[in-house]
Design an enzyme around this catalytic site. Structure first.
Site, PDB file in Angstrom:
ATOM      1  N   HIS A   1       3.532   6.206  -7.012  1.00 30.84           N
ATOM      2  CA  HIS A   1       2.819   7.229  -7.638  1.00 30.84           C
ATOM      3  C   HIS A   1       3.414   8.771  -7.504  1.00 30.84           C
ATOM      4  O   HIS A   1       3.532   9.399  -8.351  1.00 30.84           O
ATOM      5  CB  HIS A   1       1.243   7.279  -6.888  1.00 30.84           C
ATOM      6  CG  HIS A   1       0.270   8.255  -7.338  1.00 30.84           C
ATOM      7  ND1 HIS A   1      -0.776   8.476  -6.744  1.00 30.84           N
ATOM      8  CD2 HIS A   1       0.337   8.913  -8.471  1.00 30.84           C
ATOM      9  CE1 HIS A   1      -1.711   9.331  -7.548  1.00 30.84           C
ATOM     10  NE2 HIS A   1      -0.880   9.744  -8.725  1.00 30.84           N
TER      11      HIS A   1
ATOM     12  N   HIS B   1       1.719   4.397  -2.921  1.00 28.07           N
ATOM     13  CA  HIS B   1       1.662   5.985  -2.820  1.00 28.07           C
ATOM     14  C   HIS B   1       3.257   6.523  -3.321  1.00 28.07           C
ATOM     15  O   HIS B   1       3.408   7.488  -3.956  1.00 28.07           O
ATOM     16  CB  HIS B   1       1.762   6.057  -1.151  1.00 28.07           C
ATOM     17  CG  HIS B   1       0.188   6.340  -0.838  1.00 28.07           C
ATOM     18  ND1 HIS B   1      -0.791   6.928  -1.374  1.00 28.07           N
ATOM     19  CD2 HIS B   1      -0.230   5.669   0.477  1.00 28.07           C
ATOM     20  CE1 HIS B   1      -2.035   6.694  -0.558  1.00 28.07           C
ATOM     21  NE2 HIS B   1      -1.329   6.034   0.547  1.00 28.07           N
TER      22      HIS B   1
ATOM     23  N   HIS C   1       0.800  -1.280  -0.037  1.00 22.33           N
ATOM     24  CA  HIS C   1       0.107   0.026  -0.110  1.00 22.33           C
ATOM     25  C   HIS C   1       0.796   1.117  -0.002  1.00 22.33           C
ATOM     26  O   HIS C   1       0.658   2.063  -0.835  1.00 22.33           O
ATOM     27  CB  HIS C   1      -0.900  -0.118   1.085  1.00 22.33           C
ATOM     28  CG  HIS C   1      -1.752   1.125   1.293  1.00 22.33           C
ATOM     29  ND1 HIS C   1      -2.933   1.389   1.077  1.00 22.33           N
ATOM     30  CD2 HIS C   1      -1.607   2.440   1.800  1.00 22.33           C
ATOM     31  CE1 HIS C   1      -3.631   2.385   1.216  1.00 22.33           C
ATOM     32  NE2 HIS C   1      -2.891   3.085   1.744  1.00 22.33           N
ATOM     33  N   GLU C   2       1.906   1.464   0.972  1.00 26.86           N
ATOM     34  CA  GLU C   2       2.740   2.629   1.150  1.00 26.86           C
ATOM     35  C   GLU C   2       3.553   2.735  -0.123  1.00 26.86           C
ATOM     36  O   GLU C   2       3.787   4.065  -0.546  1.00 26.86           O
ATOM     37  CB  GLU C   2       3.324   2.672   2.387  1.00 26.86           C
ATOM     38  CG  GLU C   2       2.474   2.587   3.482  1.00 26.86           C
ATOM     39  CD  GLU C   2       1.625   3.711   3.823  1.00 26.86           C
ATOM     40  OE1 GLU C   2       1.722   4.682   3.228  1.00 26.86           O
ATOM     41  OE2 GLU C   2       0.463   3.565   4.413  1.00 26.86           O
TER      42      GLU C   2
END
Length: 598
Positions: free
Chosen positions: A398, A395, A391-392
Site C-alpha cells: 500500500h 501495509h 498483513h505487514e
C-alpha cells in the site's frame, strides 16, 4: 533458514534474512553527515514566519519544508531500524534518542505555519494559486487546513488552551499510570496447579485456557480487582469524556463525535450507520455464541468461555520459504503486478525475518518517501506468522503504491484507510487456506479463526463504539455518569450483543475500566470500518467483479490525495452506506454455515 529453538545473536542470522538498512545510509558516518546538514538547513524554516501570505514565499517554504522533512525521515528511519535490530546496542539507542529530541525541536520550529495560514481570509487559497500556479499542487493540503477555520479561536484563546494541554491530557495520564504501574492483581493457579502472578499480559493466556477453572478464576480475579477501584476509574473516564465534550463545544462543533471525525471529513452518519448495521445483524453473533456453546459441550456459556479455542491450533512448522509460496497462492487474485512487487520486496531485503537476541518484539511495516518499505517480523514458523507476514506486506505494498503514485505531500494515508490493505491480504489468505484444506480439524480451526477475527474486530469494536456514543451523549445532555451507570450501560450492551445463550456474569460489568482506547475519542470504530472495507474489496476481487482489481489498485495508489471516504468510494466501497458491513456479515453467515456443515 531451518527453525532453531535457540535464540540467535544478530550476527548469526544470515544477511539474506535481514533487511538492508544500509540502503538508506551506507554507514553511521554518512548518517552523521546527513543529520548535521539537515539540522543546519532546518534553521531557515523560521525565516518564513509572518511572510506566508505572499504566494512565492509560501511556495518556497513548502518546498523547503518538504526537503527537510524527507531528509529527516530518512535519518529517523535509519536510527529507529538500527535500534530495533538489537535494543541492547547502546550506540543505536543513543542515536535514536538524539533523533527523537531533534524531531520535537523541528516540530516546534514550524509550529507557526498552521496558525498563520488560518489567520488569512477565506479566499486565501484561491488568491495564492492565482498568483503562482505551482501552488495548485498544494490546493487540497491548504484547503484541509482552512477547513478548520470555523473551529479556531482567537490567538489569545488558542494560546490559553495550548498552555492547558497537559491538564486536558491528565485523565489519560492518570489512568495509564494507575493501570500500568499501580494496579496489582492477585496470584492464581495455572493448569499445573502452580501459583502464578496475574497480570494483564498473563490474563490473555489464562482466559484461553482449556481448564475452565483457570479461566474462570482469572476472569473473576481480574475484574474483582478493577471493581475495587471502580469509583476512581469512573471519575478518570468521565473527566476524559467531559474534556472531549468541552473541546467540541468551544470549537463550535455539534458534538464530540463530529469534532473527532471532522479532520478527515467523515460524516457522523458513517459512525451511526455502522452501529445500526451491526445491531441489525446481532442475531448472527447470537448464533455464533450458541454454536460455540455446543462445540465446547457446555450446559452454560459464560463470558470467560468466549476466548477459549473450540479447536486446538494445528501444530505446523512452516519454513519462511513455504510461507512465501502460500502467500503467492493466496494473493494470486491481486494479479501479476502485485505479486511481482511482493516478491521483489522479499528479494530486495525489505524484511527482517527472524527473532534474534535484543530484537524488538512484534511486527510492523514502516518506511518513508525516499526509502523502500521495511517490514519487521519475528517469524517462528507458525501459521499465525504467515498471517502476520501477509498483513505487514499489505501495509508495505500500500505504501509502495502510494509513494510511487503520489507527490510527497499526499503520499501518506490516514488511519481510516490504514488497515484496509493489510486486512484485505489477511482475508484473501484465510479464504485460500479454508478452501484448499481437506483435513476436517484444520478446516474447522481455520473457519473458527476467521469467525473470531470478525467477532473481535467488528462486533466487539462496534460495541465499544456504541458505549462511547452513549456515554458522551449522556454527559452532553447534562446528566451524570457514576461507576454504577457505566457498569449498567456495559452490562446491557453485553446482554444485547451476545444474546440469550450467554450468561453475562456481573464481573464483566467492569470491563469498560480496562479499555485504554476510551481515552482516544471515537477511535475504535475504525477497526470495524477498516475490516468492513477490506471485506468488500476481497469479496469483489474474489468474485472477479468487472474493474474490481483496477479500482482496488487505484485505492492503493491514492495515498492521502483526497478524504478517505472519497478515496474508498472511488474504488467501489461506499462507507456512507451499510453495504461494507453487510458484506462482512455475509462472510460471517457463510462461515457459520460452513462450520455447521462439517
Amino acid at each position: 533458514m531451518e527453525g532453531s529453538k535457540k535464540l540467535l545473536k544478530r550476527s548469526e542470522i544470515p544477511d539474506t534474512a535481514k533487511w538492508d538498512v544500509n540502503k538508506i545510509f551506507a554507514s553511521d558516518d554518512k548518517w552523521e553527515e546527513a543529520f548535521k546538514v539537515a539540522k543546519e538547513e532546518a534553521k531557515k524554516l523560521s525565516e518564513y514566519q509572518g511572510k506566508l501570505k505572499e504566494a512565492n514565499m509560501l511556495l518556497e517554504f513548502l518546498k523547503l519544508d518538504e526537503k527537510i522533512s524527507r531528509d529527516v525521515e530518512k535519518i529517523m528511519m535509519y536510527a529507529f531500524l538500527k535500534s530495533d535490530e538489537d535494543t541492547k546496542n547502546t550506540t543505536y539507542q543513543g542515536i535514536k534518542g538524539r533523533v527523537n529530541s531533534y524531531v520535537a525541536e523541528l516540530q516546534g520550529s514550524t509550529a507557526f505555519f498552521v496558525p498563520e495560514i488560518l489567520s488569512f481570509e477565506d479566499d486565501f487559497v484561491e488568491k495564492v494559486i492565482k498568483e503562482n500556479k505551482e501552488l495548485e499542487l498544494y490546493r487540497f493540503y491548504l484547503e484541509r487546513i482552512m477547513s478548520k477555520k470555523p473551529h479556531i479561536l482567537t490567538k489569545e484563546k488558542e494560546e490559553l488552551l495550548a498552555s492547558a494541554s497537559e491538564l486536558f491530557d491528565a485523565p489519560h495520564s492518570i489512568y495509564s499510570i494507575f493501570a500500568n504501574a499501580d494496579l496489582k492483581f492477585p496470584k492464581i493457579k495455572n493448569e499445573e496447579n502452580e501459583e502464578m502472578q496475574l497480570t494483564e499480559a498473563m490474563y490473555s493466556q489464562f482466559i484461553k485456557s482449556k481448564d475452565r477453572n483457570v479461566r474462570e478464576n482469572a476472569f473473576r480475579s481480574l475484574f474483582k480487582t478493577y471493581g475495587e477501584f471502580r469509583n476512581t476509574i469512573a471519575t478518570s473516564l468521565v473527566s476524559s469524556i467531559k474534556t472531549w465534550n468541552f473541546n467540541a463545544k468551544i470549537r463550535s462543533y455539534s458534538n464530540a463525535i463530529e469534532s473527532a471525525l471532522a479532520p478527515n471529513n467523515i460524516p457522523v452518519s458513517v459512525y451511526d450507520n455502522t452501529i445500526e448495521a451491526i445491531n441489525k445483524n446481532l442475531p448472527l453473533l447470537h448464533r455464533y455464541v450458541k454454536l460455540k456453546k455446543k462445540m465446547l459441550k457446555l450446559d452454560e456459556i459464560h463470558m470467560y468461555d468466549l476466548y477459549v479455542p473450540v479447536i486446538d491450533t494445528p501444530k505446523e512448522h512452516i519454513e519462511f520459504k513455504e510461507a512465501v509460496t502460500i502467500a503467492n497462492e493466496a494473493l494470486k487474485p491481486l494479479g501479476d503486478e502485485y505479486l511481482s512487487i511482493f516478491n521483489s520486496g522479499i528479494e530486495n531485503s525489505w524484511i527482517d525475518i527472524y527473532p534474534n537476541e535484543g530484537k524488538r518484539s512484534g511486527a510492523y511495516s514502516w518506511g518513508c518517501y525516499d526509502t523502500m518499505p521495511y517490514v519487521l517480523l519475528n517469524y517462528t514458523y507458525e501459521l499465525n506468522d504467515v498471517s502476520t507476514f501477509v498483513h505487514e506486506m499489505g501495509h508495505s505494498i500500500h505504501s509502495y503504491y502510494s509513494r510511487k503514485s503520489q507527490p510527497y505531500i499526499y503520499s501518506d494515508y490516514v488511519i481510516f484507510c490504514a488497515e484496509v490493505a493489510s486486512t484485505t491480504n489477511e482475508i484473501l489468505l484465510i479464504n485460500h487456506l479454508i478452501h484448499k484444506e481437506k483435513d476436517k480439524t484444520k478446516k474447522l480451526y481455520l473457519i473458527n479463526s476467521q469467525l473470531e477475527q470478525i467477532r473481535a474486530t467488528v462486533f466487539r469494536q462496534v460495541m465499544f463504539a456504541e458505549f462511547e456514543k452513549i456515554t458522551h451523549e449522556t454527559l452532553e445532555k447534562g446528566d451524570s455518569l457514576t461507576a454504577d451507570d457505566l457498569c449498567s450501560i456495559w452490562h446491557n450492551l453485553n446482554v444485547k450483543y451476545f444474546g440469550p445463550d450467554m450468561v453475562v456474569d456481573e464481573e464483566i460489568d467492569m470491563e469498560w475500566a480496562r479499555i485504554p482506547h476510551f481515552y482516544s475519542d471515537f477511535y475504535v470504530y475504525q477497526y470495524a470500518t477498516g475490516y468492513a472495507a477490506a471485506s468488500s474489496f476481497a469479496k469483489m476481487i474474489l468474485e472477479e467483479k468487472e474493474g474490481a482489481l483496477e479500482k482496488y489498485k487505484g485505492f492503493l495508489k491514492s495515498g492521502g490525495s483526497n478524504y478517505p471516504i472519497e478515496i474508498l468510494k472511488e474504488a467501489g466501497v461506499d462507507m456512507t452506506t451499510a453495504k461494507p458491513i453487510e458484506d462482512t456479515m455475509d462472510t460471517f453467515r457463510q462461515l457459520l454455515d460452513m462450520i455447521e456443515e462439517i
